[in-house]
Scaffold this active site. Structure first.
Site, PDB file in Angstrom:
ATOM      1  N   HIS A 160     121.790 -54.523  40.178  1.00  0.00           N
ATOM      2  CA  HIS A 160     121.535 -54.474  41.621  1.00  0.00           C
ATOM      3  C   HIS A 160     121.654 -53.040  42.144  1.00  0.00           C
ATOM      4  O   HIS A 160     120.760 -52.539  42.837  1.00  0.00           O
ATOM      5  CB  HIS A 160     122.526 -55.390  42.342  1.00  0.00           C
ATOM      6  N   GLU A 161     122.765 -52.366  41.815  1.00  0.00           N
ATOM      7  CA  GLU A 161     122.981 -51.019  42.341  1.00  0.00           C
ATOM      8  C   GLU A 161     121.968 -50.035  41.765  1.00  0.00           C
ATOM      9  O   GLU A 161     121.527 -49.107  42.455  1.00  0.00           O
ATOM     10  CB  GLU A 161     124.413 -50.562  42.043  1.00  0.00           C
ATOM     11  N   HIS A 216     118.847 -50.009  43.822  1.00  0.00           N
ATOM     12  CA  HIS A 216     118.899 -49.084  44.957  1.00  0.00           C
ATOM     13  C   HIS A 216     118.665 -47.650  44.490  1.00  0.00           C
ATOM     14  O   HIS A 216     117.948 -46.870  45.137  1.00  0.00           O
ATOM     15  CB  HIS A 216     120.265 -49.165  45.641  1.00  0.00           C
ATOM     16  N   HIS A 234     115.074 -46.839  43.776  1.00  0.00           N
ATOM     17  CA  HIS A 234     114.354 -46.736  45.043  1.00  0.00           C
ATOM     18  C   HIS A 234     114.543 -45.336  45.634  1.00  0.00           C
ATOM     19  O   HIS A 234     113.589 -44.702  46.120  1.00  0.00           O
ATOM     20  CB  HIS A 234     114.862 -47.806  46.010  1.00  0.00           C
TER      21      HIS A 234
END
Length: 778
Positions: A547-548, A551, A554
């Site tokens: 998940h991290e 980010h 991105h």
């Protein structure tokens, strides 16, 4: 989880996603995906990612050289002027001096002619960047640095620049010049410049720029009040409270081992009762495993209780937000918060939540019925029992098959997982992670590791600092911190006294101009490696790092000419899409050989073992989704109602609203004498936007099924997602991005509906459901 300041302190100059305090233990755990139960692994793709041994050395070997030992430190993040805590003071002075010169220059632009007006948007972004780079750095330091002197200096820096930011939020001169620039008949801004200008303009207007002077001052005062109340609210939510203690007597503890009792506080006085925090590990174990209903009930009530002061703090926060909304001419705080989001209005959020609820509520009712029948069978009851809130976990325990499965974590060393992530990014996007040495003083702790992000065509495109091991006083939660955003710097035009960033730019192959490269930090709380044993991750921790890293990628790929819309600086209800998509990719069997092998033998993870664990843990997914729906609706209720009228009905109105929602929308009834809403920390950082988690889960589910379900390592699919979504950051309408991403002959009608972004689009997203991946936000 993305970290920044509260939403009330965001401004035209500080475009950051809202903070997301760690979820408390009362929230449901994430559910693994059922997709792992089927399909054979695909052949591994070729990769230009570095060999796994580099990740093993960096992350799995405790003898890896510590970067903080040498002398002659280079400065934090290689900033030569930030070597000691005392250096923050001069840094603040230089930042304010340069910022004030830029403000004066922007305000005088109309008098200096058309050429200077053309630079207004660029100079506003430069102003934003100069402030952001210091505030973001201070935000990181005060959350992760082990030295209290550094933390205190960072706190002071953060406060000083946030105060200046609040002044700029209502700076009429800046607003007037920006409006003049947008409307000037001789100026034709390109698409990116106009989008950034509109973002700035919207943020100005949200801050009441159109108000009389006295009202603007009131707005700044209310902003400060909201920040103060928010901090008090978050502190109380995360701090043990006597209101959440429970007294346990001998009957509550009957049948438990001496070892378990040793971990409890000793009996008090003549009563023989033990005072225990209802949120402690021991109390939560009793809540899940105790066969005595009264024990479970009183632990549940205590764990979800609150003091009158805690309830009052929340209601004062909601009242202050409501007054701010009325001050700027809005009916509710939700109207203020949603104007620049994909949802746009509270009515559209209600449409999405209603649509999603129509999909999931029947499934949640089914989960409750299943729990009840399991309890009837396990307890030999004549009829299925009701499922009160205090028995949910106990009945779930009764319904879970019991077996002594070998643990999964032995197959997931931290180094192996990160090496696999590098291969995955290389397969999808042509970028890979490369562990590189740190210079002395570059990091804040010896446990920090540095990863260069390299594009196969462009070379180094950014840096990820990985602060992944637990230590005091760093929090245990996971977070993605933006330290530096990408922007083009070679075309800056600094005047004397202004900060000159032109020399910091890097010429990236294949891109016009020199750009400031993005820098991010990933912070987690994993166990440290020891001699002979690397850091081994539970399945939920593997999900966390995926998940991290979503980010982080991105931030790396969303490299726009303007920092104000680069990377994760996009609408709150869109920013979680890339990170949740990574969780969907993790659920694909094809990826498992890349991220798993036994840390001792090197053996692959047996599919049957994984399947067995997933069957045990993938319980009650619809019930968990329904719980998140209830929280999203509570957030909307608090931020759309007439709070002042509610307050006139007496203190504790927030509790009454919570009870009403549980009884009318939930599938498990309310419990009197509880006030769980005071522990809902996201009400501050995600006020009126908590729906975003479910919203992005619905979108990610659809994107995965449309692009990646057949081949989760497809370069074609990855390039399309990079081209249509990631590279834009926040510089393009998310609905247009999503519509383009879904456009194909089979889904053209859906793409057209979604691309318009109206109420029909919100309803359609709700109809997609949240997919098979769990729903608790990171």
């Amino acid at each position: 989880m993305l970290r920044s300041t509260s939403s009330s302190a965001r401004s035209l100059l500080w475009r950051l996603p809202p903070s997301t305090p760690p979820l408390l233990s009362s929230l449901p755990r994430r559910s693994p995906s059922a997709r792992l139960l089927s399909a054979a692994a695909a052949p591994l793709p070729s990769s230009t990612s570095p060999p796994p041994s580099l990740f093993t050395e960096a992350f799995d070997t405790p003898s890896h050289p510590a970067p903080l030992a040498p002398t002659s430190p280079s400065g934090l993040f290689l900033h030569s002027d930030l070597r000691t805590p005392a250096d923050f003071g001069p840094l603040v002075e230089r930042t304010l001096r340069s910022s004030r010169l830029l403000v004066d220059r922007i305000c005088a632009a109309p008098e200096r002619g058309i050429d200077e007006l053309r630079k207004v948007v660029k100079n506003l972004d430069r102003l934003s960047d100069g402030l952001c780079r210091v505030i973001d750095l201070a935000e990181l330091v005060r959350n992760v640095h082990p030295n209290q002197a550094w933390v205190q200096a960072a706190d002071e820096t953060y406060e000083a620049l946030c105060s200046y930011m609040n002044e700029l939020n209502t700076h009429v001169g800046l607003y007037n010049v920006l409006s003049h620039t947008l409307s000037h008949p001789a100026l034709s801004l390109d698409y990116s410049s106009r989008q950034v200008a509109l973002v700035f303009l919207n943020d100005f207007e949200k801050s009441g720029i159109h108000l009389p002077t006295s009202s603007r001052r009131a707005f700044v005062s209310l902003s400060d009040e909201i920040i103060s109340l928010g901090r008090r609210f978050l502190t109380s939510a995360a701090t043990p409270s006597p209101a959440r203690d429970v007294l346990l007597d001998a009957s509550d503890l009957s049948g438990h081992s001496r070892e378990f009792l040793t971990g409890l506080p000793p009996p008090e006085g003549r009563t023989g009762k033990r005072r225990v925090s209802a949120q402690s590990w021991e109390a939560q174990m009793l809540l899940r495993y105790s066969p005595r209903e009264e024990t479970r009930r009183k632990i549940y009530v205590a764990a979800n209780s609150a003091s009158e002061d805690e309830v009052q703090t929340l209601e004062e926060l909601l009242s202050a937000r409501n007054r701010m909304a009325r001050l700027v001419g809005k009916e509710s705080y939700a109207e203020v918060a949603l104007g620049d989001k994909m949802a746009k209005t509270p009515e559209n959020v209600a449409i999405f939540l209603s649509s999603l609820s129509s999909v999931h509520r029947p499934l949640a009712v089914r989960d409750i019925d299943s729990l009840s029948r399991s309890a009837q069978s396990a307890l030999s009851l004549p009829t299925p029992p009701p499922v009160p809130a205090w028995s949910r976990d106990y009945y779930a325990h009764l319904s879970t098959p019991h077996s002594s499965l070998p643990p999964l974590h032995e197959y997931f060393s931290l180094g192996t997982v990160l090496s696999g992530l590098s291969h995955i990014f290389d397969a999808l996007y042509g970028v890979s992670l490369h562990p590189v040495p740190l210079r002395a003083g570059e990091a804040w702790d010896a446990g920090v590791r540095k990863l260069e992000v390299r594009d196969e065509a462009e070379g180094v495109i950014g840096t990820v600092y990985a602060d992944l091991w637990a230590r005091h006083p760093k929090g245990a939660g996971a977070a993605h911190y933006t330290v530096t955003c990408s922007r083009r710097v070679d075309d800056d035009d600094p005047w004397e006294g202004e900060e000159d960033s032109r020399g910091t730019g890097v010429q990236v192959r294949g891109r016009e101009g020199a750009h400031q490269l993005p820098v991010v930090v990933l912070a987690c709380g994993f166990d440290e490696p020891s001699v002979g044993c690397p850091t081994l991750l539970a399945w939920g921790e593997v999900e966390t790092i995926f998940h991290e890293m979503g980010h982080a990628i991105h931030s790396m790929l969303g490299r726009t000419p303007f920092q104000n819309v680069s990377g994760t600086r996009c609408p709150t209800d869109f920013v979680e899409l890339p990170s949740i998509l990574m969780e969907h990719l993790l659920s694909s069997p094809a990826l498992l050989p890349l991220i798993s092998s036994h840390h001792v033998t090197g053996a692959p993870l047996p599919p049957a073992l994984l399947d067995a664990h997933m069957r045990n843990h993938n319980a009650l997914p619809a019930l968990e989704t329904q719980g998140q729906l209830l929280m999203a609706k509570l957030d909307q209720a608090y931020h759309t109602r007439d709070v002042d009228r509610q307050g006139k009905e007496g203190g504790g109105w927030s509790t009454r609203v919570w009870y009403d929602l549980q009884d009318t929308v939930g599938v498990v009834g309310s419990v009197q004498r509880t006030a769980w809403q005071t522990q809902f920390g996201h009400l501050f950082g995600y006020g009126a936007t908590y729906y975003s988690y479910l919203f992005d889960r619905s979108i990610a589910s659809r994107v995965y099924s449309h692009l990646f379900s057949r081949d989760p390592l497809s370069r074609d699919a990855g390039e399309r997602f990079k081209r249509d979504v990631l590279r834009w950051g926040g510089g393009r309408d998310p609905w247009a991005m999503l519509g383009g991403l879904l456009d194909s002959p089979e889904t053209r009608e859906e793409a057209e509906v979604v691309g318009k972004g109206e109420r029909e689009a919100m309803e359609r997203v709700g109809q997609w459901g949240t997919g098979e991946v769990g729903v608790v936000p990171k």
